[in-house]
Design a protein around this motif. Structure first.
Motif, PDB file in Angstrom:
ATOM      1  N   SER A  75       0.808  -1.230   0.000  1.00 14.52           N
ATOM      2  CA  SER A  75       0.000   0.000   0.000  1.00 14.52           C
ATOM      3  C   SER A  75       0.836   1.273   0.000  1.00 14.52           C
ATOM      4  N   ALA A  76       2.155   1.151  -0.136  1.00 19.03           N
ATOM      5  CA  ALA A  76       3.016   2.335  -0.180  1.00 19.03           C
ATOM      6  C   ALA A  76       3.478   2.575  -1.625  1.00 19.03           C
ATOM      7  N   LYS A  77       3.453   3.840  -2.024  1.00 19.08           N
ATOM      8  CA  LYS A  77       3.912   4.187  -3.363  1.00 19.08           C
ATOM      9  C   LYS A  77       5.438   4.254  -3.361  1.00 19.08           C
ATOM     10  N   ILE A  78       6.047   3.418  -4.200  1.00 17.61           N
ATOM     11  CA  ILE A  78       7.505   3.325  -4.254  1.00 17.61           C
ATOM     12  C   ILE A  78       8.002   4.004  -5.525  1.00 17.61           C
ATOM     13  N   ASP A  79       9.024   4.825  -5.352  1.00 19.29           N
ATOM     14  CA  ASP A  79       9.685   5.459  -6.513  1.00 19.29           C
ATOM     15  C   ASP A  79      11.184   5.414  -6.251  1.00 19.29           C
ATOM     16  N   GLY A  80      11.895   4.652  -7.075  1.00 20.68           N
ATOM     17  CA  GLY A  80      13.341   4.518  -6.867  1.00 20.68           C
ATOM     18  C   GLY A  80      14.123   4.990  -8.073  1.00 20.68           C
ATOM     19  N   GLY A  81      15.240   5.672  -7.823  1.00 23.99           N
ATOM     20  CA  GLY A  81      16.143   6.115  -8.888  1.00 23.99           C
ATOM     21  C   GLY A  81      17.559   5.662  -8.586  1.00 23.99           C
ATOM     22  N   TRP A  82      18.275   5.192  -9.606  1.00 20.94           N
ATOM     23  CA  TRP A  82      19.646   4.713  -9.428  1.00 20.94           C
ATOM     24  C   TRP A  82      20.540   5.272 -10.533  1.00 20.94           C
ATOM     25  N   ILE A  83      21.739   5.638 -10.149  1.00 16.87           N
ATOM     26  CA  ILE A  83      22.785   5.989 -11.101  1.00 16.87           C
ATOM     27  C   ILE A  83      23.878   4.942 -10.950  1.00 16.87           C
ATOM     28  N   VAL A  84      24.146   4.228 -12.020  1.00 11.30           N
ATOM     29  CA  VAL A  84      25.213   3.228 -12.008  1.00 11.30           C
ATOM     30  C   VAL A  84      26.400   3.814 -12.760  1.00 11.30           C
ATOM     31  N   LEU A  85      27.512   4.013 -12.058  1.00 14.18           N
ATOM     32  CA  LEU A  85      28.701   4.596 -12.666  1.00 14.18           C
ATOM     33  C   LEU A  85      29.536   3.522 -13.365  1.00 14.18           C
ATOM     34  N   LYS A  86      30.498   3.967 -14.161  1.00 19.14           N
ATOM     35  CA  LYS A  86      31.260   3.014 -14.975  1.00 19.14           C
ATOM     36  C   LYS A  86      32.129   2.084 -14.138  1.00 19.14           C
ATOM     37  N   ASP A  87      32.447   2.473 -12.890  1.00 13.02           N
ATOM     38  CA  ASP A  87      33.234   1.584 -12.030  1.00 13.02           C
ATOM     39  C   ASP A  87      32.346   0.621 -11.242  1.00 13.02           C
ATOM     40  N   GLY A  88      31.020   0.648 -11.543  1.00 11.37           N
ATOM     41  CA  GLY A  88      30.094  -0.249 -10.856  1.00 11.37           C
ATOM     42  C   GLY A  88      29.447   0.343  -9.626  1.00 11.37           C
ATOM     43  N   THR A  89      29.912   1.518  -9.178  1.00  5.52           N
ATOM     44  CA  THR A  89      29.313   2.167  -8.010  1.00  5.52           C
ATOM     45  C   THR A  89      27.870   2.556  -8.304  1.00  5.52           C
ATOM     46  N   GLN A  90      26.999   2.351  -7.307  1.00  3.21           N
ATOM     47  CA  GLN A  90      25.593   2.731  -7.445  1.00  3.21           C
ATOM     48  C   GLN A  90      25.241   3.812  -6.434  1.00  3.21           C
ATOM     49  N   VAL A  91      24.546   4.836  -6.911  1.00  3.67           N
ATOM     50  CA  VAL A  91      24.055   5.908  -6.052  1.00  3.67           C
ATOM     51  C   VAL A  91      22.556   6.029  -6.321  1.00  3.67           C
ATOM     52  N   GLY A  92      21.740   5.856  -5.258  1.00  3.39           N
ATOM     53  CA  GLY A  92      20.297   5.889  -5.486  1.00  3.39           C
ATOM     54  C   GLY A  92      19.508   6.235  -4.248  1.00  3.39           C
ATOM     55  N   ILE A  93      18.268   6.635  -4.482  1.00  3.39           N
ATOM     56  CA  ILE A  93      17.333   6.951  -3.399  1.00  3.39           C
ATOM     57  C   ILE A  93      16.002   6.264  -3.702  1.00  3.39           C
ATOM     58  N   LEU A  94      15.429   5.706  -2.659  1.00  6.01           N
ATOM     59  CA  LEU A  94      14.105   5.084  -2.762  1.00  6.01           C
ATOM     60  C   LEU A  94      13.144   5.884  -1.877  1.00  6.01           C
ATOM     61  N   THR A  95      12.051   6.328  -2.448  1.00  6.58           N
ATOM     62  CA  THR A  95      11.058   7.060  -1.650  1.00  6.58           C
ATOM     63  C   THR A  95       9.828   6.172  -1.444  1.00  6.58           C
ATOM     64  N   ARG A  96       9.345   6.186  -0.218  1.00  4.79           N
ATOM     65  CA  ARG A  96       8.098   5.493   0.138  1.00  4.79           C
ATOM     66  C   ARG A  96       7.095   6.554   0.534  1.00  4.79           C
ATOM     67  N   ASP A  97       6.088   6.698  -0.286  1.00  7.82           N
ATOM     68  CA  ASP A  97       5.096   7.750  -0.052  1.00  7.82           C
ATOM     69  C   ASP A  97       5.759   9.106   0.167  1.00  7.82           C
ATOM     70  N   GLY A  98       6.775   9.389  -0.648  1.00  9.62           N
ATOM     71  CA  GLY A  98       7.441  10.694  -0.615  1.00  9.62           C
ATOM     72  C   GLY A  98       8.555  10.826   0.393  1.00  9.62           C
ATOM     73  N   LYS A  99       8.836   9.789   1.192  1.00 11.75           N
ATOM     74  CA  LYS A  99       9.900   9.857   2.194  1.00 11.75           C
ATOM     75  C   LYS A  99      11.155   9.181   1.638  1.00 11.75           C
ATOM     76  N   PRO A 100      12.260   9.946   1.481  1.00 15.85           N
ATOM     77  CA  PRO A 100      13.458   9.385   0.858  1.00 15.85           C
ATOM     78  C   PRO A 100      14.322   8.589   1.839  1.00 15.85           C
ATOM     79  N   SER A 101      15.027   7.590   1.287  1.00 15.92           N
ATOM     80  CA  SER A 101      16.015   6.810   2.034  1.00 15.92           C
ATOM     81  C   SER A 101      16.976   6.203   1.008  1.00 15.92           C
ATOM     82  N   PRO A 102      18.173   5.784   1.456  1.00 18.70           N
ATOM     83  CA  PRO A 102      19.105   5.151   0.516  1.00 18.70           C
ATOM     84  C   PRO A 102      18.468   3.936  -0.159  1.00 18.70           C
ATOM     85  N   ALA A 103      18.688   3.820  -1.451  1.00 21.16           N
ATOM     86  CA  ALA A 103      18.059   2.738  -2.213  1.00 21.16           C
ATOM     87  C   ALA A 103      18.868   1.453  -2.087  1.00 21.16           C
ATOM     88  N   PRO A 104      18.195   0.299  -2.065  1.00 17.59           N
ATOM     89  CA  PRO A 104      18.910  -0.977  -2.097  1.00 17.59           C
ATOM     90  C   PRO A 104      19.559  -1.161  -3.475  1.00 17.59           C
TER      91      PRO A 104
END
Length: 219
Positions: free
Chosen positions: A167-196
């Protein structure tokens, strides 16, 4: 019969000579004009030489930016940024991997410049260089950051997943860099947290025990 005397012969010769002289004086000698008399050549007509006007050089129309993805970090290393270009449109994602993110979009001009905008006054000003990298500045949440994003090859680039989980709206964004590093945020009903982490080969990610599929983000 008597032969004519020498005197008679002499007189006959004189008469004949006088007759010939008279005939020559009467007829005269005419010099016929030669039918092949050389005439002075007429001067060749002068042709005016007009230089043709140079053809105008056709203006080159800049080729549109090719479809491609770009990923990199801000110069102060505070965040990552990725840009996806498709058919003259662009979408960008700014993310610090903790709580601050912004999605921006806009057009790519024929000269390779980008003017993208997002919510809450976010903006990105960038320039595409030889279809190899984009550099510029991004303003998000009161911060001003210079950045450089190199052309990305899969699986690096920009990813996004949206779904409803428990029942929570999930919106996740990820940037995968060329060295394999991932930077992302996952929001649950508008609340951001580090993305898996996602699997960049398949885009799969597990959120609250439910498996989702992230896909390359495009305009």
């Amino acid at each position: 019969m008597k032969r004519p005397g020498p005197l008679l012969t002499l007189l006959a010769g004189l008469v004949l000579g006088l007759f010939l002289l008279t005939l020559d004086a009467t007829t005269g000698t005419k010099t016929a004009s030669s039918p092949y008399e050389e005439k002075s050549p007429s001067p060749a007509p002068t042709r005016s030489t007009v230089s043709p006007s140079p053809s105008p050089t056709p203006s080159r129309t800049p080729a549109p930016a090719p479809n491609a993805d770009y990923a990199g970090r801000t110069d102060d290393d505070a965040a990552a940024i990725a840009v996806s270009v498709r058919d003259g449109r662009a979408i960008a994602y700014f993310c610090d991997g903790r709580t601050q993110e912004s999605w921006l979009k806009g057009d790519v001009q024929d000269d390779g410049t980008l003017r993208l905008t997002g919510k809450n006054g976010a903006k990105l000003d960038g320039t595409l260089h030889d279809n190899k990298r984009i550099d510029g500045t991004v303003d998000v949440g009161g911060g001003h950051h210079a950045f450089t994003a190199d052309r990305a090859k899969k699986p690096s680039g920009l990813w996004r997943a949206t779904a409803t989980v428990r029942s929570a709206k999930i919106d996740g964004g990820w940037i995968v860099l060329k060295d394999g590093t991932q930077v992302g945020i996952l929001t649950r009903d508008g609340k951001p947290s580090p993305a898996p982490r996602i699997d960049p080969e398949t885009g799969t990610v597990t959120v609250d025990g439910q498996q989702l599929t992230a896909r390359p983000a495009t305009p």
